[in-house]
Scaffold this active site. Structure first.
Site: not given
Length: 394
Positions: A80, A111, A152, A233, A242, A308
């Protein structure tokens, strides 16, 4: 029975990085928020001499020998961070690697791009088992100075050689996919930095993982006990954790401890490089394979890919006998150790320095970049690349 999978993997990240404790102090943030809360220690910073093309080439160099070069007939670049609205970066990569007569194209879906390339390569090699495919995920993650996403950022590329009877890992045919039109992350053509709804994106990431995981269990009758490790990822290393924690109750306490230990091993490279978008899942996989001492042939590894916008896929791979011979842990350790740490002033200057957009001539300073393949200059709207090592044989 013919099996298809990843025969070998390559890694590249630029020669310069920023320490995130330094960034936290400069931004007036508690360093623990970055190193513990986000789970990042350093982030790679790409000089102007590195882009999605050069990083992809540099990552692929170790995968090529005479036989591989002759048999690669598909080259897919997932990115991207494209350099052209029309021409695929894969065509530059093909020339710079000295490949001949390969189908070469570029895939964009945030991604997920490299995973789309990997699945395409799987189908292609299944139909052409005497041929090989080269899949590359190469990106520069940019969010802007003093933005919530600044911590990030990152830069790097992962290359994968896909073949029949692979020596590293066999991809199993069962996969599960979930996709939906979600506005969690995007970058309009007029913007050099991405827009993100961070909390919302994390929620979507976890929801998509839970959906693909549930579908996988239902379609295969496998359970969490069938996995030695789960890779995710990793836009930042706490994000995958998480998601993993939502299914850990399905495992025994001993299995939970093992899965968490393998997860931490999968994050070691990402903690030092940062977010590399399409390559992030595979950076985590490479970290796991090269850093863990607990893996053995026959182990099943689960992989969760997320892009995303959004699309996700859960798929699996089985480690092959003597898979360790296909790894390059020491080389990658040296690659990371030899990088140069930037000061805050150097980082901000490098971040804000851009290539001209008016077609004017521009020479790039190569003194900070020892990479084998670099972008050297701009001339009449064209990027001029050069090979500075004999490792590439046209």
């Amino acid at each position: 029975m013919m099996q298809i999978g990843i025969d070998k993997m390559g890694l590249f990240t630029p020669n310069t990085y920023l320490d995130l404790v330094m960034l936290a102090n400069a931004r007036g943030v508690d360093p623990d928020k970055f190193t513990i809360g986000i789970g990042q220690d350093q982030m790679a910073i790409a000089p102007l001499s590195q882009d999605s093309v050069t990083m992809g080439v540099n990552a692929a160099l170790d995968l090529l020998d005479g036989e591989n070069r002759d048999n690669i007939s598909l080259l897919v670049l997932g990115t991207e961070s494209g350099i052209d609205q029309s021409k695929a970066g894969a065509l530059y990569i093909q020339r710079l690697l000295g490949l001949q007569n390969a189908r070469a194209f570029e895939i964009k879906e945030a991604c997920y791009g490299a995973t789309a390339g990997l699945m395409t390569a799987y189908d292609y090699v299944t139909a052409h088992p005497d041929q090989k495919a080269l899949v590359i995920g190469s990106d520069i993650a940019r969010y802007g100075l003093e933005t919530p996403g600044e911590v990030t950022q990152g830069a790097g590329a992962v290359a994968m050689l896909v073949s029949a009877q692979p020596r590293l890992m066999v991809l199993e045919p069962q996969t599960t996919v979930h996709s939906a039109d979600v506005q969690d992350f995007w970058r309009p053509n007029y913007s050099k930095e991405a827009f993100a709804r961070g909390k919302y994106s994390t929620e979507q990431y976890i929801d998509f993982f839970q959906k693909t995981w549930a579908d996988y269990r239902n379609t295969t009758d496998r359970t969490i006990a069938d996995f030695k490790a789960l890779c995710f990822h990793l836009p930042y290393t706490k994000m995958g954790l998480k998601a993993l924690r939502t299914i850990l109750p399905e495992a025994t306490e001993a299995q939970q401890a093992d899965l968490l230990a393998r997860y931490q091993e999968s994050t070691l490279y990402s903690r030092q490089i940062g977010n590399i978008y399409t390559g992030s899942l595979y950076l985590g996989l490479m970290s796991l394979l090269e850093q863990s001492q607990q893996l053995q042939a026959g182990d099943r590894i689960g992989l969760f890919s997320y892009g995303s916008g959004a699309i996700s896929e859960f798929f699996t791979a089985i480690l092959q006998p003597n898979f360790e011979t296909q790894l390059a842990a020491q080389k990658h350790a040296d690659l990371l150790a030899k990088r140069q740490q930037l000061t805050m002033a150097e980082y901000e200057t490098q971040f804000q320095t851009e290539l001209p957009e008016d077609g004017s001539a521009f020479e790039i300073d190569l003194t900070v970049d020892p990479s084998p393949v670099v972008l050297t200059r701009m001339k009449e709207h064209e990027r001029i690349y050069e090979v500075l090592t004999q490792a590439v044989k046209p």
